[in-house]
Write a protein that holds these residues in place. Structure first.
Motif, PDB file in Angstrom:
ATOM      1  N   GLN A 116      50.982  42.192  42.960  1.00  7.25           N
ATOM      2  CA  GLN A 116      51.297  41.574  41.671  1.00  7.25           C
ATOM      3  C   GLN A 116      52.612  40.828  41.781  1.00  7.25           C
ATOM      4  O   GLN A 116      53.645  41.403  42.136  1.00  7.25           O
ATOM      5  CB  GLN A 116      51.408  42.650  40.592  1.00  7.25           C
ATOM      6  N   GLU A 163      50.701  36.910  38.018  1.00 12.35           N
ATOM      7  CA  GLU A 163      49.580  36.582  38.894  1.00 12.35           C
ATOM      8  C   GLU A 163      49.306  37.718  39.875  1.00 12.35           C
ATOM      9  O   GLU A 163      50.211  38.445  40.282  1.00 12.35           O
ATOM     10  CB  GLU A 163      49.868  35.304  39.688  1.00 12.35           C
ATOM     11  N   LEU A 167      47.923  38.233  43.667  1.00 13.64           N
ATOM     12  CA  LEU A 167      47.679  37.506  44.908  1.00 13.64           C
ATOM     13  C   LEU A 167      46.782  38.330  45.817  1.00 13.64           C
ATOM     14  O   LEU A 167      47.015  39.527  46.009  1.00 13.64           O
ATOM     15  CB  LEU A 167      48.987  37.205  45.634  1.00 13.64           C
ATOM     16  N   LYS A 213      45.055  33.148  44.149  1.00 15.76           N
ATOM     17  CA  LYS A 213      45.882  33.516  43.008  1.00 15.76           C
ATOM     18  C   LYS A 213      45.003  33.672  41.766  1.00 15.76           C
ATOM     19  O   LYS A 213      44.194  32.800  41.467  1.00 15.76           O
ATOM     20  CB  LYS A 213      46.959  32.450  42.751  1.00 15.76           C
ATOM     21  N   LEU A 214      45.168  34.795  41.070  1.00 13.94           N
ATOM     22  CA  LEU A 214      44.396  35.085  39.865  1.00 13.94           C
ATOM     23  C   LEU A 214      45.348  35.441  38.736  1.00 13.94           C
ATOM     24  O   LEU A 214      46.262  36.254  38.912  1.00 13.94           O
ATOM     25  CB  LEU A 214      43.432  36.254  40.107  1.00 13.94           C
ATOM     26  N   ASN A 215      45.158  34.823  37.569  1.00 15.56           N
ATOM     27  CA  ASN A 215      45.989  35.143  36.421  1.00 15.56           C
ATOM     28  C   ASN A 215      45.615  36.520  35.878  1.00 15.56           C
ATOM     29  O   ASN A 215      44.434  36.838  35.726  1.00 15.56           O
ATOM     30  CB  ASN A 215      45.814  34.095  35.315  1.00 15.56           C
ATOM     31  N   ASN A 241      43.008  40.396  32.146  1.00 15.09           N
ATOM     32  CA  ASN A 241      43.475  39.095  31.673  1.00 15.09           C
ATOM     33  C   ASN A 241      43.027  38.894  30.226  1.00 15.09           C
ATOM     34  O   ASN A 241      42.517  39.827  29.591  1.00 15.09           O
ATOM     35  CB  ASN A 241      42.982  37.957  32.587  1.00 15.09           C
TER      36      ASN A 241
END
Length: 576
Positions: free
Chosen positions: A410, A414, A416, A432-434, A451
């Motif tokens: 984290q 985001e 990773l 990369k993920l929100n 999210n």
């Protein structure tokens, strides 16, 4: 009899569709049919669920979770002989392409900790006030409570799911600023706390049958199955403890000595004098060596030969020791430095300076080392003997390695997913993920991310998103079942249980990894062969990874998994 008839009438009126009722009739009926070998009731269940393959799969999965070969065989035979429901191959190959909401449970209050029992039937959660509640998932009823008057710190079930251990803080008196840490053991059979003890240090053995607790009164060893203290040592000094990988020997560092306590003989069988004070101890993965941390040095002690193999100089007092998974390297740390040693060559291969205590975690193959340094993270490569990746602005406790060598970390808002080449150490991909990391599946292949849309399930090896769980409001905690097939998502006032897939064979193999019966896997593989169902290469790779992780820790289970691999590769059309 009357109760069963009423349940059948209700069941015929309500088809299962992932409903959120507090009672799910088909589950109760399935358990009854399996336990009593009631073929008529089982046929009724399969016929009424002709359009819902996932319900029949849940019945088969329950039999697999029970650990009984006879119960699995009973369900398989019923599925083969039932002409109105789906075919047996449909059940064996079924893997849901979307999650199924199994249950919604009311549980007011913010949750800090969640733990699922190994059989998947019980879930426990601790709230901010120190109260821990245990619920039966199928019946939806509260079956037990553990209370701390200050804070609950940690929850963990033992290996067979018959006892829940809770760690927390209790105030000495109402309004008193003095608090103490204590461990409490709640038994499923008695439905109450059967033992508690204050602790300064604690340690599980590998099969979670014995817990060792150290406090001012000494060291106490409590046997979970026997429900009693099986050993006590009256020690004046504050000890450090470590169990051998096979769970048979406890090493206790007290003052200038190491005591070796035998779990089978239930007594101290050896004393190793060190000459100076010992600050840390750690066993090698194969259980042959003990690394002993002292002031300005660490030494390797051969347990069976009773001699020092080598001594490693350090910059200060050694407080932390972490072996690589295969035992070739040792990470040694003090308050200012982290050193990496190749013990076979007795030479230092890396040294990293930091300003504060550092967290150190090896990747599954032992090629990469994760170091959390104050405010930043470094990934150090054994092959390149240098840092290959670093980042600042990190949530220090939100990271994990997956079995394929990916790092999940984290950074700000985001998540990773970084994958390295195992040979060169070069980065292959960086996704990369929100959102915020909530939990990783037991096999390390799926990550749950919170999210704005809900809970995103990400496949780590494939780097793709599987599906999203709609939880309506923010989720406080997430817990995976031991077989990775279900997710327990907790909001402020509700808990939702989701089925997130996995074939019957997947689950059976994971049960073997947890100590289940290999004959169940043999039964399922035989049916797959008869129906010309091929096992996937991904499944074979997953089994191999699990086996490599437990090779030294659980050699008997390792042999079983190797046998499973052999059974798969020897089948016609098997993956290479």
């Amino acid at each position: 009899m009357i109760r069963r008839v009423l349940i059948l009438i209700l069941f015929d009126m309500t088809l299962y569709a992932g409903a959120t009722q507090s009672k799910v009739p088909w589950q109760e009926l399935a358990i009854e049919a399996i336990k009593t070998k009631n073929r008529a009731l089982m046929n009724q269940l399969l016929e009424n669920e002709a359009k819902a393959v996932n319900s029949g799969v849940s019945i088969l999965n329950h039999a697999i979770a029970s650990g009984s070969k006879e119960e699995v065989r009973f369900v398989l035979e019923a599925m083969k002989q039932n002409s109105k429901g789906p075919k047996l191959e449909d059940y064996l190959q079924y893997k849901s392409d979307k999650p199924v909401l199994l249950k919604t449970i009311s549980c007011p209050g913010s949750k800090w900790h969640v733990a699922w029992s190994p059989d998947g039937h019980y879930v426990s959660f601790g709230d901010i006030g120190g109260t821990i509640r245990i619920r039966h998932l199928i019946e939806g009823e509260e079956v037990g409570v553990i209370k701390y008057n200050d804070t609950a710190l940690k929850l963990e079930w033992n290996s067979d799911g018959n006892a829940l251990l809770a760690w927390g803080m209790d105030k000495h008196a109402i309004g008193s600023p003095e608090i103490s840490a204590s461990v409490k053991v709640w038994a499923k059979e008695q439905k109450r706390v059967i033992w508690q003890e204050d602790y300064d240090e604690w340690a599980w053995n590998s099969d979670r049958s014995v817990i060792c607790v150290a406090n001012r009164k000494g060291v106490h060893l409590w046997h979970i199955h026997e429900r009693k203290i099986i050993g006590s040592l009256d020690l004046e000094r504050f000890p450090k403890m470590a169990w051998s990988p096979n769970g048979k020997t406890l090493c206790i560092a007290v003052g200038h000595s190491l005591l070796l306590w035998d779990a089978e003989l239930r007594k101290v069988t050896g004393t190793i004098e060190q000459g100076v004070k010992v600050y840390a101890v750690s066993w090698s993965p194969d259980g042959r060596l003990i690394c002993v941390g002292k002031q300005n040095e660490a030494c390797l002690w051969a347990v069976f030969e009773s001699k020092v193999l080598c001594t490693m100089s350090t910059q200060g007092t050694v407080w932390r020791i972490r072996w690589s998974p295969h035992g070739s390297c040792i990470c040694i740390g003090d308050q200012k430095w982290t050193q990496i040693w190749n013990y076979a060559e007795n030479q230092q291969i890396g040294m990293i300076r930091h300003r504060d205590w550092a967290l150190r975690e090896w990747s599954f193959d032992g090629r990469l080392l994760y170091l959390k340094v104050h405010g930043s993270v470094h990934v150090w490569s054994v092959l390149k003997r240098k840092t290959v990746w670093s980042v600042d602005d990190i949530y220090n406790d939100m990271f994990c390695w997956s079995p394929d060598g990916s790092l999940v970390v984290q950074v700000g808002g985001e998540v990773l997913l970084i994958k390295w080449d195992p040979i060169s150490g070069d980065i292959l991909s960086n996704i990369k993920l929100n959102g915020y990391r909530m939990g990783i599946s037991p096999d390390g292949t799926m990550i749950c991310i919170r999210n704005l849309a809900g809970l995103l399930l990400q496949d780590i090896p494939e780097g793709t998103s599987r599906y999203i769980l709609n939880c309506d409001v923010d989720v406080d905690k997430v817990a995976w079942s031991d077989d990775g097939s279900k997710i327990y998502a907790v909001t402020y006032d509700l808990a939702k249980v989701w089925d997130v897939g996995g074939t019957a064979l997947d689950r059976a193999i994971k049960r073997v990894a947890e100590g289940g019966d290999i004959e169940i896997v043999r039964e399922l593989l035989e049916e797959c062969t008869n129906l010309e169902i091929l096992c996937s290469r991904t499944l074979l790779i997953d089994i191999s990874r699990i086996a490599s992780r437990i090779k030294y820790v659980r050699p008997d289970t390792y042999k079983k998994l190797c046998e499973v691999i052999s059974m798969i590769v020897n089948k016609p059309g098997a993956p290479l």
